[in-house]
Design a protein around this motif. Structure first.
Motif, PDB file in Angstrom:
ATOM      1  N   TRP A 177       0.849  -1.214   0.000  1.00  0.00           N
ATOM      2  CA  TRP A 177       0.000   0.000   0.000  1.00  0.00           C
ATOM      3  C   TRP A 177       0.871   1.246   0.000  1.00  0.00           C
ATOM      4  CZ3 TRP A 177      -2.859  -2.472   4.706  1.00  0.00           C
ATOM      5  CH2 TRP A 177      -3.766  -3.429   4.238  1.00  0.00           C
ATOM      6  N   ALA A 178       1.956   1.178   0.759  1.00  0.00           N
ATOM      7  CA  ALA A 178       2.838   2.351   0.833  1.00  0.00           C
ATOM      8  C   ALA A 178       3.449   2.651  -0.542  1.00  0.00           C
ATOM      9  CB  ALA A 178       3.926   2.117   1.874  1.00  0.00           C
ATOM     10  N   LEU A 179       3.888   1.611  -1.215  1.00  0.00           N
ATOM     11  CA  LEU A 179       4.467   1.823  -2.561  1.00  0.00           C
ATOM     12  C   LEU A 179       3.414   2.435  -3.490  1.00  0.00           C
ATOM     13  CD1 LEU A 179       6.528  -1.474  -2.999  1.00  0.00           C
ATOM     14  CD2 LEU A 179       7.478   0.850  -2.984  1.00  0.00           C
ATOM     15  N   GLU A 180       2.177   1.949  -3.364  1.00  0.00           N
ATOM     16  CA  GLU A 180       1.110   2.446  -4.255  1.00  0.00           C
ATOM     17  C   GLU A 180       0.871   3.942  -4.092  1.00  0.00           C
ATOM     18  OE1 GLU A 180      -1.407  -1.750  -4.380  1.00  0.00           O
ATOM     19  OE2 GLU A 180      -2.277  -0.027  -3.324  1.00  0.00           O
ATOM     20  N   VAL A 181       1.010   4.433  -2.850  1.00  0.00           N
ATOM     21  CA  VAL A 181       0.717   5.865  -2.656  1.00  0.00           C
ATOM     22  C   VAL A 181       1.972   6.741  -2.712  1.00  0.00           C
ATOM     23  CG1 VAL A 181      -1.447   5.525  -1.410  1.00  0.00           C
ATOM     24  CG2 VAL A 181       0.699   5.651  -0.108  1.00  0.00           C
ATOM     25  N   GLY A 182       3.127   6.128  -2.932  1.00  0.00           N
ATOM     26  CA  GLY A 182       4.315   6.957  -3.190  1.00  0.00           C
ATOM     27  C   GLY A 182       5.464   6.866  -2.211  1.00  0.00           C
ATOM     28  N   TYR A 183       5.341   6.064  -1.161  1.00  0.00           N
ATOM     29  CA  TYR A 183       6.514   5.876  -0.279  1.00  0.00           C
ATOM     30  C   TYR A 183       7.596   5.150  -1.087  1.00  0.00           C
ATOM     31  CZ  TYR A 183       3.691   6.422   4.093  1.00  0.00           C
ATOM     32  OH  TYR A 183       2.891   6.857   5.118  1.00  0.00           O
ATOM     33  N   ARG A 184       8.854   5.563  -0.847  1.00  0.00           N
ATOM     34  CA  ARG A 184       9.975   4.846  -1.448  1.00  0.00           C
ATOM     35  C   ARG A 184      11.043   4.539  -0.399  1.00  0.00           C
ATOM     36  NH1 ARG A 184       6.663   4.004  -4.460  1.00  0.00           N
ATOM     37  NH2 ARG A 184       6.563   4.308  -6.720  1.00  0.00           N
ATOM     38  N   HIS A 185      10.723   4.768   0.854  1.00  0.00           N
ATOM     39  CA  HIS A 185      11.691   4.642   1.942  1.00  0.00           C
ATOM     40  C   HIS A 185      11.081   3.740   3.014  1.00  0.00           C
ATOM     41  CE1 HIS A 185      14.036   7.152   5.251  1.00  0.00           C
ATOM     42  NE2 HIS A 185      14.137   5.863   5.435  1.00  0.00           N
ATOM     43  N   PHE A 186      11.796   2.660   3.363  1.00  0.00           N
ATOM     44  CA  PHE A 186      11.274   1.669   4.304  1.00  0.00           C
ATOM     45  C   PHE A 186      12.310   1.406   5.389  1.00  0.00           C
ATOM     46  CE2 PHE A 186       9.137   1.262   0.321  1.00  0.00           C
ATOM     47  CZ  PHE A 186       7.806   1.171   0.715  1.00  0.00           C
ATOM     48  N   ASP A 187      11.851   1.465   6.627  1.00  0.00           N
ATOM     49  CA  ASP A 187      12.761   1.369   7.764  1.00  0.00           C
ATOM     50  C   ASP A 187      12.539   0.075   8.541  1.00  0.00           C
ATOM     51  OD1 ASP A 187      14.669   3.063   9.578  1.00  0.00           O
ATOM     52  OD2 ASP A 187      13.240   2.097  10.905  1.00  0.00           O
ATOM     53  N   SER A 188      13.468  -0.864   8.342  1.00  0.00           N
ATOM     54  CA  SER A 188      13.378  -2.152   9.037  1.00  0.00           C
ATOM     55  C   SER A 188      14.547  -2.282  10.016  1.00  0.00           C
ATOM     56  CB  SER A 188      13.388  -3.283   7.994  1.00  0.00           C
ATOM     57  OG  SER A 188      13.197  -4.532   8.615  1.00  0.00           O
ATOM     58  N   ALA A 189      14.667  -3.444  10.621  1.00  0.00           N
ATOM     59  CA  ALA A 189      15.744  -3.712  11.578  1.00  0.00           C
ATOM     60  C   ALA A 189      15.759  -5.208  11.830  1.00  0.00           C
ATOM     61  CB  ALA A 189      15.486  -2.972  12.901  1.00  0.00           C
ATOM     62  N   GLN A 190      16.939  -5.699  12.190  1.00  0.00           N
ATOM     63  CA  GLN A 190      17.017  -7.129  12.537  1.00  0.00           C
ATOM     64  C   GLN A 190      16.027  -7.431  13.659  1.00  0.00           C
ATOM     65  OE1 GLN A 190      21.192  -7.528  13.508  1.00  0.00           O
ATOM     66  NE2 GLN A 190      21.734  -8.008  11.385  1.00  0.00           N
ATOM     67  N   ALA A 191      15.958  -6.534  14.633  1.00  0.00           N
ATOM     68  CA  ALA A 191      15.106  -6.779  15.800  1.00  0.00           C
ATOM     69  C   ALA A 191      13.611  -6.737  15.466  1.00  0.00           C
ATOM     70  CB  ALA A 191      15.417  -5.765  16.893  1.00  0.00           C
ATOM     71  N   TYR A 192      13.241  -6.154  14.342  1.00  0.00           N
ATOM     72  CA  TYR A 192      11.811  -6.082  13.998  1.00  0.00           C
ATOM     73  C   TYR A 192      11.296  -7.421  13.436  1.00  0.00           C
ATOM     74  CZ  TYR A 192      12.591  -0.953  13.954  1.00  0.00           C
ATOM     75  OH  TYR A 192      12.939   0.346  14.237  1.00  0.00           O
ATOM     76  N   GLU A 193      12.264  -8.250  13.006  1.00  0.00           N
ATOM     77  CA  GLU A 193      11.930  -9.565  12.455  1.00  0.00           C
ATOM     78  C   GLU A 193      10.954  -9.478  11.290  1.00  0.00           C
ATOM     79  OE1 GLU A 193      11.352 -12.221  15.820  1.00  0.00           O
ATOM     80  OE2 GLU A 193      13.540 -12.173  15.943  1.00  0.00           O
ATOM     81  N   ASN A 194      11.211  -8.543  10.405  1.00  0.00           N
ATOM     82  CA  ASN A 194      10.356  -8.451   9.204  1.00  0.00           C
ATOM     83  C   ASN A 194      11.165  -8.141   7.948  1.00  0.00           C
ATOM     84  OD1 ASN A 194      10.952  -5.746   9.602  1.00  0.00           O
ATOM     85  ND2 ASN A 194       8.925  -5.221  10.387  1.00  0.00           N
ATOM     86  N   GLU A 195      12.495  -8.304   8.036  1.00  0.00           N
ATOM     87  CA  GLU A 195      13.306  -8.009   6.838  1.00  0.00           C
ATOM     88  C   GLU A 195      12.852  -8.877   5.655  1.00  0.00           C
ATOM     89  OE1 GLU A 195      16.870  -8.888   9.044  1.00  0.00           O
ATOM     90  OE2 GLU A 195      17.711  -6.906   8.634  1.00  0.00           O
ATOM     91  N   GLN A 196      12.547 -10.145   5.947  1.00  0.00           N
ATOM     92  CA  GLN A 196      12.169 -11.029   4.836  1.00  0.00           C
ATOM     93  C   GLN A 196      10.846 -10.610   4.206  1.00  0.00           C
ATOM     94  OE1 GLN A 196      12.366 -11.764   8.038  1.00  0.00           O
ATOM     95  NE2 GLN A 196      11.227 -13.596   8.597  1.00  0.00           N
ATOM     96  N   PHE A 197       9.914 -10.108   5.031  1.00  0.00           N
ATOM     97  CA  PHE A 197       8.603  -9.695   4.481  1.00  0.00           C
ATOM     98  C   PHE A 197       8.766  -8.431   3.642  1.00  0.00           C
ATOM     99  CE2 PHE A 197       7.305 -11.396   8.872  1.00  0.00           C
ATOM    100  CZ  PHE A 197       7.416 -12.704   8.441  1.00  0.00           C
ATOM    101  N   LEU A 198       9.609  -7.534   4.119  1.00  0.00           N
ATOM    102  CA  LEU A 198       9.883  -6.314   3.353  1.00  0.00           C
ATOM    103  C   LEU A 198      10.528  -6.688   2.015  1.00  0.00           C
ATOM    104  CD1 LEU A 198      10.333  -3.259   2.901  1.00  0.00           C
ATOM    105  CD2 LEU A 198      12.385  -3.416   4.337  1.00  0.00           C
ATOM    106  N   GLY A 199      11.536  -7.547   2.082  1.00  0.00           N
ATOM    107  CA  GLY A 199      12.237  -7.955   0.854  1.00  0.00           C
ATOM    108  C   GLY A 199      11.283  -8.575  -0.152  1.00  0.00           C
ATOM    109  N   GLU A 200      10.413  -9.444   0.346  1.00  0.00           N
ATOM    110  CA  GLU A 200       9.477 -10.112  -0.571  1.00  0.00           C
ATOM    111  C   GLU A 200       8.476  -9.124  -1.156  1.00  0.00           C
ATOM    112  OE1 GLU A 200       8.020 -13.433   1.725  1.00  0.00           O
ATOM    113  OE2 GLU A 200      10.078 -14.210   1.787  1.00  0.00           O
TER     114      GLU A 200
END
Ligand code: A2P
Length: 271
Positions: free
Chosen positions: A36-59
């Motif tokens: 949804w963020a990409l659809e409305v124009g975000y191009r910057h995503f802030d993850s972290a090892q501790a958030y445990e979502n790097e793989q979901f962001l990558g996918e």
């Protein structure tokens, strides 16, 4: 409206609003948020090892078909990986992200003994081209002074909790003078103060929501807000802060809301 960028001290640019991904570690919810963020124009995503979502962001990035160079991706080295395992853990992050570099790599917390040797490992990662820019998170002025004294490569970014209730003027001034971009995490004070009458009045005046006023305040302060939401409408709303500005009167009323209110880690006592 296109999101403006700030120039960092290594000459690279950082989009001035990013989607915060802290506490967004459900596979589907995280992928949906990024989509949804990409659809409305975000191009910057802030993850972290501790958030445990790097793989979901990558996918989600991969599935979107957007070119790697069109997005700005941050991850952070978690506290427990700041020792000898730092480099290996970062390679693991790259695998999860399905990327061969990140735009920004941060040390997540100024851990007392580990933070100094950890920075040399960060410099090695930078020199190897696997992180285009390196920086820190949750550093106070004291931690930054030490780092600026001792480092070869200066941190380009310090990501801290920052919002109208925790304005940190000394830290902002120090970072401005030393050419360090400040990123504001939890710019909405974690959603815990969204009913303030002063904010409500200013929001009404501009035809905006309280959340939008809080995010706009971070922009007026020259920082990079990273609001988190897992809801489509809010993700959209949080980016719609570029078509108005806060005037002097608004800013002076908002300055008075500062009360050193922290919702997250307090690094001020870390020696
Ligand atoms: P949700 O993810 O359910 O939308 P912060 O970025 O300061 O940590 O704040 C995140 C919190 O604020 C989350 O609970 C998030 O909830 C909520 N939030 C995000 N955007 C908005 C908004 N535009 N209006 C109200 N609450 C919001």
């Amino acid at each position: 409206m296109a999101v403006p960028s700030l120039k960092m001290n290594d000459g690279r640019e950082i989009p001035q609003i990013g989607l915060g991904l802290w506490l967004n570690n459900d596979d589907q919810a995280c992928r949906d948020s990024v989509k949804w963020a990409l659809e409305v124009g975000y191009r910057h995503f802030d993850s972290a090892q501790a958030y445990e979502n790097e793989q979901f962001l990558g996918e989600a990035i991969k599935q979107s078909g957007i070119k790697r160079e069109e997005v700005f991706i941050t991850t952070k080295i978690r506290t427990s990986n700041m020792g000898l395992e730092l480099t290996e853990s970062f390679d693991e992050s790259l695998k999860k992200l399905q990327m061969d570099y990140v735009d920004l790599l941060l040390l997540h917390f100024p851990v007392t003994v580990e933070r100094r040797p950890a920075w040399y490992r960060m410099e090695e990662i930078f020199n190897a081209g696997k992180a285009e820019t390196i920086g820190v998170s949750n550093y106070t002025v004291t931690h930054l002074e030490e780092l600026l004294r001792e480092s070869k490569i200066k941190p380009a970014v310090n990501q801290v909790e920052l919002h109208v209730y925790l304005q940190q003027p000394e830290l902002l001034e120090y970072c401005r003078k030393n050419n360090i971009v400040v990123e504001a995490y939890s710019p909405l004070a974690h959603g815990r103060r969204l009913e303030d009458p002063v904010l409500a009045k200013i929001a009404k005046k501009h035809g905006k929501s309280i959340a939008q006023i809080m995010i706009r305040w971070c922009i007026e302060a020259g920082t990079v807000p990273l609001p988190k939401s897992a809801h489509k409408e809010r993700i959209k709303q949080n980016l719609e802060v570029l078509d108005f500005s806060l005037d002097k009167q608004d800013m002076s009323e908002l300055t008075k809301l500062d009360e050193d209110f922290r919702t997250c880690w307090d690094p001020t006592h870390v020696t």
